[in-house]
Design a protein around this motif. Structure first.
Motif, mmCIF file in Angstrom:
data_model
loop_
_atom_site.group_PDB
_atom_site.id
_atom_site.type_symbol
_atom_site.label_atom_id
_atom_site.label_comp_id
_atom_site.label_asym_id
_atom_site.label_seq_id
_atom_site.Cartn_x
_atom_site.Cartn_y
_atom_site.Cartn_z
ATOM 1 N N PHE A 27 0.832 -1.202 0.000
ATOM 2 C CA PHE A 27 0.000 0.000 0.000
ATOM 3 C C PHE A 27 0.868 1.254 0.000
ATOM 4 O O PHE A 27 0.674 2.149 -0.819
ATOM 5 N N PHE A 28 1.826 1.320 0.920
ATOM 6 C CA PHE A 28 2.652 2.520 1.021
ATOM 7 C C PHE A 28 3.612 2.655 -0.161
ATOM 8 O O PHE A 28 3.926 3.766 -0.573
ATOM 9 N N LYS A 29 4.038 1.540 -0.733
ATOM 10 C CA LYS A 29 4.917 1.604 -1.902
ATOM 11 C C LYS A 29 4.176 2.192 -3.104
ATOM 12 O O LYS A 29 4.740 2.932 -3.895
ATOM 13 N N GLU A 30 2.895 1.861 -3.230
ATOM 14 C CA GLU A 30 2.097 2.323 -4.366
ATOM 15 C C GLU A 30 1.381 3.639 -4.095
ATOM 16 O O GLU A 30 0.739 4.181 -5.005
ATOM 17 N N LEU A 31 1.489 4.158 -2.875
ATOM 18 C CA LEU A 31 0.772 5.382 -2.517
ATOM 19 C C LEU A 31 1.307 6.567 -3.315
ATOM 20 O O LEU A 31 2.480 6.898 -3.263
ATOM 21 N N GLN A 32 0.422 7.163 -4.070
ATOM 22 C CA GLN A 32 0.770 8.347 -4.851
ATOM 23 C C GLN A 32 0.510 9.583 -4.011
ATOM 24 O O GLN A 32 -0.068 9.509 -2.945
ATOM 25 N N ASP A 33 0.935 10.735 -4.490
ATOM 26 C CA ASP A 33 0.623 11.987 -3.806
ATOM 27 C C ASP A 33 -0.830 12.304 -4.121
ATOM 28 O O ASP A 33 -1.145 12.899 -5.148
ATOM 29 N N THR A 34 -1.728 11.867 -3.234
ATOM 30 C CA THR A 34 -3.164 11.958 -3.477
ATOM 31 C C THR A 34 -3.751 13.303 -3.115
ATOM 32 O O THR A 34 -4.934 13.514 -3.293
ATOM 33 N N GLY A 35 -2.953 14.211 -2.596
ATOM 34 C CA GLY A 35 -3.486 15.463 -2.084
ATOM 35 C C GLY A 35 -4.008 15.234 -0.679
ATOM 36 O O GLY A 35 -3.632 14.279 -0.008
ATOM 37 N N PHE A 36 -4.909 16.098 -0.238
ATOM 38 C CA PHE A 36 -5.403 15.999 1.135
ATOM 39 C C PHE A 36 -6.773 15.347 1.259
ATOM 40 O O PHE A 36 -7.119 14.836 2.312
ATOM 41 N N LYS A 37 -7.583 15.364 0.195
ATOM 42 C CA LYS A 37 -8.975 14.913 0.313
ATOM 43 C C LYS A 37 -9.099 13.454 0.725
ATOM 44 O O LYS A 37 -9.857 13.126 1.636
ATOM 45 N N GLN A 38 -8.401 12.568 0.051
ATOM 46 C CA GLN A 38 -8.552 11.147 0.356
ATOM 47 C C GLN A 38 -7.979 10.772 1.725
ATOM 48 O O GLN A 38 -8.668 10.106 2.497
ATOM 49 N N PRO A 39 -6.762 11.185 2.080
ATOM 50 C CA PRO A 39 -6.277 10.866 3.426
ATOM 51 C C PRO A 39 -7.121 11.522 4.522
ATOM 52 O O PRO A 39 -7.400 10.901 5.555
ATOM 53 N N PHE A 40 -7.558 12.757 4.292
ATOM 54 C CA PHE A 40 -8.385 13.456 5.272
ATOM 55 C C PHE A 40 -9.724 12.736 5.446
ATOM 56 O O PHE A 40 -10.192 12.540 6.566
ATOM 57 N N GLY A 41 -10.342 12.336 4.339
ATOM 58 C CA GLY A 41 -11.606 11.595 4.406
ATOM 59 C C GLY A 41 -11.444 10.269 5.122
ATOM 60 O O GLY A 41 -12.289 9.879 5.934
ATOM 61 N N PHE A 42 -10.361 9.560 4.808
ATOM 62 C CA PHE A 42 -10.073 8.283 5.470
ATOM 63 C C PHE A 42 -9.942 8.490 6.974
ATOM 64 O O PHE A 42 -10.538 7.761 7.775
ATOM 65 N N LEU A 43 -9.186 9.492 7.364
ATOM 66 C CA LEU A 43 -8.982 9.787 8.775
ATOM 67 C C LEU A 43 -10.283 10.226 9.439
ATOM 68 O O LEU A 43 -10.571 9.846 10.576
ATOM 69 N N MET A 44 -11.105 10.994 8.736
ATOM 70 C CA MET A 44 -12.359 11.474 9.299
ATOM 71 C C MET A 44 -13.329 10.321 9.578
ATOM 72 O O MET A 44 -13.943 10.265 10.646
ATOM 73 N N VAL A 45 -13.457 9.385 8.654
ATOM 74 C CA VAL A 45 -14.354 8.239 8.867
ATOM 75 C C VAL A 45 -13.854 7.397 10.040
ATOM 76 O O VAL A 45 -14.635 7.005 10.913
ATOM 77 N N SER A 46 -12.559 7.129 10.081
ATOM 78 C CA SER A 46 -12.006 6.333 11.176
ATOM 79 C C SER A 46 -12.139 7.060 12.511
ATOM 80 O O SER A 46 -12.426 6.433 13.538
ATOM 81 N N SER A 47 -11.971 8.381 12.516
ATOM 82 C CA SER A 47 -12.108 9.162 13.745
ATOM 83 C C SER A 47 -13.547 9.156 14.245
ATOM 84 O O SER A 47 -13.791 9.067 15.453
ATOM 85 N N ALA A 48 -14.493 9.250 13.327
ATOM 86 C CA ALA A 48 -15.902 9.196 13.717
ATOM 87 C C ALA A 48 -16.238 7.827 14.318
ATOM 88 O O ALA A 48 -16.941 7.737 15.334
ATOM 89 N N PHE A 49 -15.732 6.765 13.695
ATOM 90 C CA PHE A 49 -15.951 5.427 14.237
ATOM 91 C C PHE A 49 -15.335 5.311 15.630
ATOM 92 O O PHE A 49 -15.958 4.798 16.562
ATOM 93 N N PHE A 50 -14.106 5.791 15.775
ATOM 94 C CA PHE A 50 -13.413 5.749 17.061
ATOM 95 C C PHE A 50 -14.197 6.497 18.133
ATOM 96 O O PHE A 50 -14.399 5.988 19.236
ATOM 97 N N ALA A 51 -14.653 7.702 17.823
ATOM 98 C CA ALA A 51 -15.397 8.493 18.803
ATOM 99 C C ALA A 51 -16.694 7.797 19.195
ATOM 100 O O ALA A 51 -17.022 7.692 20.389
ATOM 101 N N GLY A 52 -17.429 7.296 18.217
ATOM 102 C CA GLY A 52 -18.680 6.594 18.511
ATOM 103 C C GLY A 52 -18.468 5.323 19.313
ATOM 104 O O GLY A 52 -19.171 5.066 20.297
#
Length: 172
Positions: A27-52
């Motif tokens: 995954f990390f070897k193939e990770l391109q510079d995706t900008g901020f939207k995809q990593p931020f969205g990924f983190l936001m969904v996981s953070s919401a799950f964690f909080a709940g």
């Protein structure tokens, strides 16, 4: 998995989650510079799950406030760690990667581990796992050598511990 700069989607979330859990090195070897939207969205969904999920494990006097604090902490700490890592990378080794690429490594590593961090006492497993994933991401995505990644991670942890420890007198 080749990520393209683009919008975040639930499909992307589950694809990235499966890939990081199944083969993080690839995954990390193939990770391109995706900008901020995809990593931020990924983190936001996981953070919401964690909080709940954290709210469901114990009774809190003010659950909405507590859940908000859990969410903000889960979202904020990867930003702080990535900012500190970027600063240390620049100070010690010169600029090896863009901040968006470095943030993506921290966001995906933290996002995956947040899914188990809500379980009481799992912090002792998920925190080392997160830093191992970050180390893997720094070497595979950002071009660090392992000793460089260890320096950035070790100094980051040390600085964060000292910073938060310095805040203790304010709340005691």
């Amino acid at each position: 998995m080749k990520q393209e700069t683009g919008q975040f989607s639930v499909g992307f979330y589950f694809q990235a989650l499966a890939k990081v859990l199944g083969s993080p090195g690839t995954f990390f070897k193939e990770l391109q510079d995706t900008g901020f939207k995809q990593p931020f969205g990924f983190l936001m969904v996981s953070s919401a799950f964690f909080a709940g999920a954290s709210l469901l494990t114990r009774q809190f006097a003010r659950p909405l406030l507590t859940g908000g604090i859990f969410f903000i902490n889960a979202m904020g700490m990867p930003f702080i760690a990535a900012g500190l890592g970027y600063m240390l990378m620049t100070m010690f080794f010169g600029r090896k990667a863009t901040f968006s690429r470095l943030f993506a490594v921290y966001a995906f590593a933290a996002g995956v581990t947040l899914l188990a961090s809500w379980i009481p006492l799992f912090i002792w497993l998920t925190e080392p796992w997160k830093w191992m994933l970050i180390g893997m991401g720094l070497t595979q995505t950002c071009g660090f050598q392992w000793p460089q990644a260890v320096v950035v991670i070790g100094v980051s942890i040390g600085v964060m511990v000292l910073f938060f420890r310095s805040l203790l007198p304010l709340i005691s």
